[in-house]
Every structure is written in C-alpha cells, then in structure tokens.
Design a protein around this motif. Structure first.
Motif, PDB file in Angstrom:
ATOM      1  N   ASP A 260       2.813  -0.358   0.902  1.00 45.99           N
ATOM      2  CA  ASP A 260       2.779  -0.978  -0.204  1.00 45.99           C
ATOM      3  C   ASP A 260       2.470  -0.494  -1.564  1.00 45.99           C
ATOM      4  N   LYS A 261       1.534   0.263  -1.577  1.00 48.34           N
ATOM      5  CA  LYS A 261       1.228   0.850  -2.942  1.00 48.34           C
ATOM      6  C   LYS A 261       0.456   2.233  -2.998  1.00 48.34           C
ATOM      7  N   ASP A 262       0.616   2.917  -4.156  1.00 46.57           N
ATOM      8  CA  ASP A 262      -0.279   4.171  -4.505  1.00 46.57           C
ATOM      9  C   ASP A 262      -1.501   3.972  -5.062  1.00 46.57           C
ATOM     10  N   ASN A 263      -2.455   4.428  -4.673  1.00 46.54           N
ATOM     11  CA  ASN A 263      -3.963   4.159  -5.149  1.00 46.54           C
ATOM     12  C   ASN A 263      -4.147   5.570  -5.792  1.00 46.54           C
ATOM     13  N   PHE A 264      -4.468   5.649  -7.011  1.00 50.57           N
ATOM     14  CA  PHE A 264      -4.913   6.890  -7.875  1.00 50.57           C
ATOM     15  C   PHE A 264      -6.383   6.468  -8.248  1.00 50.57           C
ATOM     16  N   CYS A 265      -7.305   7.436  -8.071  1.00 53.64           N
ATOM     17  CA  CYS A 265      -8.687   7.414  -8.861  1.00 53.64           C
ATOM     18  C   CYS A 265      -9.329   8.747  -8.794  1.00 53.64           C
ATOM     19  N   ASN A 266     -10.264   8.805  -9.565  1.00 51.02           N
ATOM     20  CA  ASN A 266     -11.207   9.963  -9.732  1.00 51.02           C
ATOM     21  C   ASN A 266     -12.233  10.275  -8.687  1.00 51.02           C
ATOM     22  N   ILE A 267     -12.503  11.627  -8.276  1.00 49.46           N
ATOM     23  CA  ILE A 267     -13.722  11.909  -7.331  1.00 49.46           C
ATOM     24  C   ILE A 267     -14.784  12.478  -8.434  1.00 49.46           C
ATOM     25  N   PRO A 268     -15.998  11.956  -8.270  1.00 51.19           N
ATOM     26  CA  PRO A 268     -17.082  12.495  -9.032  1.00 51.19           C
ATOM     27  C   PRO A 268     -17.276  13.853  -9.236  1.00 51.19           C
ATOM     28  N   ASN A 269     -17.312  14.326  -7.991  1.00 53.16           N
ATOM     29  CA  ASN A 269     -17.776  15.862  -8.088  1.00 53.16           C
ATOM     30  C   ASN A 269     -16.240  16.552  -7.475  1.00 53.16           C
ATOM     31  N   ALA A 270     -15.629  17.492  -8.430  1.00 50.12           N
ATOM     32  CA  ALA A 270     -14.350  18.068  -8.018  1.00 50.12           C
ATOM     33  C   ALA A 270     -14.470  18.814  -6.656  1.00 50.12           C
ATOM     34  N   PHE A 271     -13.578  18.678  -5.740  1.00 51.92           N
ATOM     35  CA  PHE A 271     -13.198  19.395  -4.547  1.00 51.92           C
ATOM     36  C   PHE A 271     -12.286  20.839  -4.778  1.00 51.92           C
ATOM     37  N   SER A 272     -13.253  21.738  -4.424  1.00 55.61           N
ATOM     38  CA  SER A 272     -12.698  23.382  -4.644  1.00 55.61           C
ATOM     39  C   SER A 272     -11.714  23.500  -3.543  1.00 55.61           C
ATOM     40  N   GLY A 273     -10.411  23.151  -3.650  1.00 53.81           N
ATOM     41  CA  GLY A 273      -9.255  23.284  -2.930  1.00 53.81           C
ATOM     42  C   GLY A 273      -8.660  22.028  -2.761  1.00 53.81           C
ATOM     43  N   THR A 274      -7.888  21.673  -1.518  1.00 51.14           N
ATOM     44  CA  THR A 274      -7.162  20.433  -1.413  1.00 51.14           C
ATOM     45  C   THR A 274      -7.204  19.955  -0.094  1.00 51.14           C
ATOM     46  N   ILE A 275      -7.383  18.729   0.149  1.00 51.42           N
ATOM     47  CA  ILE A 275      -7.589  17.918   1.584  1.00 51.42           C
ATOM     48  C   ILE A 275      -6.451  17.186   1.768  1.00 51.42           C
ATOM     49  N   VAL A 276      -5.665  17.220   2.743  1.00 49.85           N
ATOM     50  CA  VAL A 276      -4.560  16.302   3.021  1.00 49.85           C
ATOM     51  C   VAL A 276      -4.780  15.406   4.238  1.00 49.85           C
ATOM     52  N   THR A 277      -5.096  14.519   4.340  1.00 48.13           N
ATOM     53  CA  THR A 277      -5.186  13.424   5.541  1.00 48.13           C
ATOM     54  C   THR A 277      -3.849  12.588   5.963  1.00 48.13           C
ATOM     55  N   VAL A 278      -3.425  12.697   7.026  1.00 45.05           N
ATOM     56  CA  VAL A 278      -2.457  11.807   7.389  1.00 45.05           C
ATOM     57  C   VAL A 278      -2.596  10.924   8.582  1.00 45.05           C
ATOM     58  N   SER A 279      -2.394   9.707   8.377  1.00 42.45           N
ATOM     59  CA  SER A 279      -2.807   8.448   9.577  1.00 42.45           C
ATOM     60  C   SER A 279      -1.615   7.867   9.909  1.00 42.45           C
ATOM     61  N   PHE A 280      -1.100   8.092  11.129  1.00 47.10           N
ATOM     62  CA  PHE A 280      -0.170   7.526  11.864  1.00 47.10           C
ATOM     63  C   PHE A 280      -0.441   6.201  12.634  1.00 47.10           C
ATOM     64  N   ASN A 281       0.378   5.162  12.418  1.00 48.80           N
ATOM     65  CA  ASN A 281       0.115   3.910  13.105  1.00 48.80           C
ATOM     66  C   ASN A 281       0.802   4.002  14.378  1.00 48.80           C
ATOM     67  N   THR A 282      -0.136   3.901  15.479  1.00 47.76           N
ATOM     68  CA  THR A 282       0.306   4.176  16.758  1.00 47.76           C
ATOM     69  C   THR A 282       0.647   2.864  17.626  1.00 47.76           C
ATOM     70  N   ASN A 283       0.587   1.730  16.879  1.00 47.20           N
ATOM     71  CA  ASN A 283       0.854   0.379  17.459  1.00 47.20           C
ATOM     72  C   ASN A 283       2.580   0.158  16.975  1.00 47.20           C
ATOM     73  N   ASP A 284       3.190   1.216  16.222  1.00 49.09           N
ATOM     74  CA  ASP A 284       4.581   1.149  15.849  1.00 49.09           C
ATOM     75  C   ASP A 284       5.454   1.201  17.170  1.00 49.09           C
ATOM     76  N   ASN A 285       6.214   0.053  17.350  1.00 51.34           N
ATOM     77  CA  ASN A 285       7.043   0.077  18.558  1.00 51.34           C
ATOM     78  C   ASN A 285       8.525   0.634  18.292  1.00 51.34           C
ATOM     79  N   LYS A 286       8.661   0.899  16.932  1.00 57.07           N
ATOM     80  CA  LYS A 286      10.130   1.344  16.726  1.00 57.07           C
ATOM     81  C   LYS A 286      10.321   2.735  17.337  1.00 57.07           C
ATOM     82  N   GLN A 287      11.755   2.738  17.606  1.00 54.78           N
ATOM     83  CA  GLN A 287      12.199   4.228  18.121  1.00 54.78           C
ATOM     84  C   GLN A 287      12.908   4.901  16.968  1.00 54.78           C
ATOM     85  N   TYR A 288      12.442   6.231  16.457  1.00 54.09           N
ATOM     86  CA  TYR A 288      12.797   6.971  15.544  1.00 54.09           C
ATOM     87  C   TYR A 288      13.810   7.930  15.960  1.00 54.09           C
ATOM     88  N   PHE A 289      14.686   8.253  14.915  1.00 59.07           N
ATOM     89  CA  PHE A 289      15.869   9.327  15.280  1.00 59.07           C
ATOM     90  C   PHE A 289      16.087  10.043  14.087  1.00 59.07           C
TER      91      PHE A 289
END
Length: 295
Positions: A260-289
C-alpha cells in the motif's frame, strides 16, 4: 552498548531482541559504528540475555559486523528462549563461522547463513533455489516464474558487487510459519547507495533520498545501453501482488515498501554498506506464471 571488561582489549555486549524493523536496523547500525571505532578490540563476548529474540535472517547483518576471529558467544543453558536462539543460530550455520557446530538442513525452517564472493553466482543461484525457495514455504509458481524470480534476486547480488564495489555479500534467511513470512537478508559492506549515486551522477543526496532515487523507475547508475534496476522493479511488483514487503538500509537512509505504501525515514547512525531484506507472504494462495506463459 559495548562494555570494556578489562585492560587487555576485551569487551562484551548484551544483545537485545532484534527484529527486521527501524528499531532493529538502528541498533545494528549503531553496533557497527561502535565496533568500527573500537580500535583496541581484541576479544568480544556476545551475550544473549533473558527474553532475547533475534530474527534469524538478520544473521546476515551480524555476520558482516562481528569479526570472526575475535568473537565468542555466550548462551544461557537452562531457559528455553536462550536454547532456542542458540539452536536457530546452530541450525542455520551461523555459529560454524565462529568455530561452533552446525546442523543445517534444507528441510528446516532456517535458511542457511552464507557468504558469497563475486565469482560465485552459480552457487548463489543454487542456494536461492534450494534453500530460500523451500518447497511448501514459498508462493506457488511455475518453473519459468521461479527461474525469473532467481534472476531478480541475482540482480540484487550483482548490484551489491558492482555498485557497492565490494567482493562479497552476506546472506541469511528464516521461514516464520506462524507469521506466514519467508524472509531473507542480503548485506554488503561496499560503498553506500548515496555515495554510488554521487560518484556516478554527481547528485548530492541524503541516504533516504538516494534510496528513493534508486528504486524509482528509469533511474540507474549503469552506463551504456544495458538497463538497470529491472530486477528490483519486477521483484517489487511481485511483492505487491504477493502481500509481502521489502526493506533497504544504506548510509543513514531506510525504506520499507509494502503493498500500500512506501515508508522513508532516517537511521540515526549511518550503516556502512547496504542491507536489503525481502519478506514473502507464504499465505498467498495465488499461482504465479511468467509473462510469456500467459496466453
């Protein structure tokens, strides 16, 4: 945060509960900063105290922060929550990188903690297919759609290596059946998104503005005719249909993109590098092609 225990360079840290959210990433960024500034560190004792819970996918961040040759872990031996934390870190192979035991299984809810070098693309593709995309713990999709999803994640890896100007990434994940989420986190300690955009485009952006620029359509720091960011765009589109979400931390910027939305904000202490986290919804009953499979 870090406590000096003697004059020989020994320090200790009492770990709090850490989740994949703004509070968790803020703590991890501060921990990275403290360890970087601790020039006399010889030994670090990491204590997991009472009621401590750590989302296991964040082992990717911990592994990028904790120096393997200087860390030893301390777990409570009689209270169930403590044993559970230790067992998870043992089952996902994290403790093995610090001299501990490992009992990982691809049929487990854990996703193996790994460090991949820039030349190990094929090994990473196998890891994604067999360990992250667990049978029964990932949304249903055709073989072709699954192949495309692997490509999208490999592009994140490629971005970390090329844009971050580093030679390795740290990856870990966890399947949370009760939350119906399958999470994985990828971390590099290269230059931040902010610095990469400044170097390539001359744009002086904040960490948050840099992430916003990077995830916007048609923006890329790649040169030539090769399009950039397509994998990230398509992965985001899939997550919106799936009901999952994605997070990026780089420098002092934080972004979380949901259906529904994009949330942007600052982190108090800068992280040296980049973190990417992906979260999949496993209750999804759709079939993807894949698109080319749909008539």
């Amino acid at each position: 945060m870090l406590k000096r225990t003697d004059n020989t360079g020994e320090y200790q840290i009492m770990m709090p509960s850490i989740n994949s959210d703004w509070d968790g990433y803020s703590f991890l960024s501060k921990l990275q900063k403290n360890l970087t500034e601790c020039k006399d560190l010889k030994t670090l004792r990491v204590i997991f105290p009472r009621s401590c819970f750590i989302e296991a996918n964040l082992c990717a961040v911990l592994g990028s922060i904790f120096p393997a040759s200087k860390v030893n872990f301390s777990f409570h031996s009689s209270i169930l929550p403590y044993r559970e934390v230790k067992n998870v870190l043992k089952r996902n192979g994290f403790l093995a990188y610090y001299g501990g035991d490992s009992c990982h299984s691809c049929t487990d809810t854990t996703v193996q903690y790994r460090i991949f070098r820039k030349h190990e693309v094929e090994a990473l593709a196998i890891y994604i297919s067999k360990d992250i995309f667990k049978v029964g713990a990932f949304p249903k999709m055709s073989a072709e759609a699954r192949k495309n999803m692997i490509k999208y994640i490999l592009e994140i890896f490629d971005n970390s290596i090329s844009h971050g100007q580093t030679d390795k990434v740290f990856i870990c994940g966890q399947y949370y059946p009760k939350k119906a989420l399958l999470k994985f986190t990828l971390v590099d300690l290269g230059i931040s998104i902010k610095k990469n955009i400044y170097n390539c485009k001359g744009l002086d952006l904040s960490g948050t503005e840099a992430i916003q620029w990077a995830i916007s359509d048609n923006n890329t720091t790649r040169s030539g005719k090769t399009p950039g960011g397509l994998g990230l765009k398509l992965l985001r589109e899939f997550l919106k249909m799936n009901g999952g979400y994605m997070q990026i931390v780089s420098n002092d910027g934080f972004w979380e993109g949901t259906k529904d939305k994009d949330n942007f904000c600052n982190i108090p202490n800068a992280f040296s590098g980049t973190i990417v986290t992906v979260s999949f919804n496993t209750n999804d009953n759709k079939q993807y092609f894949a698109t080319n499979e749909i008539l």
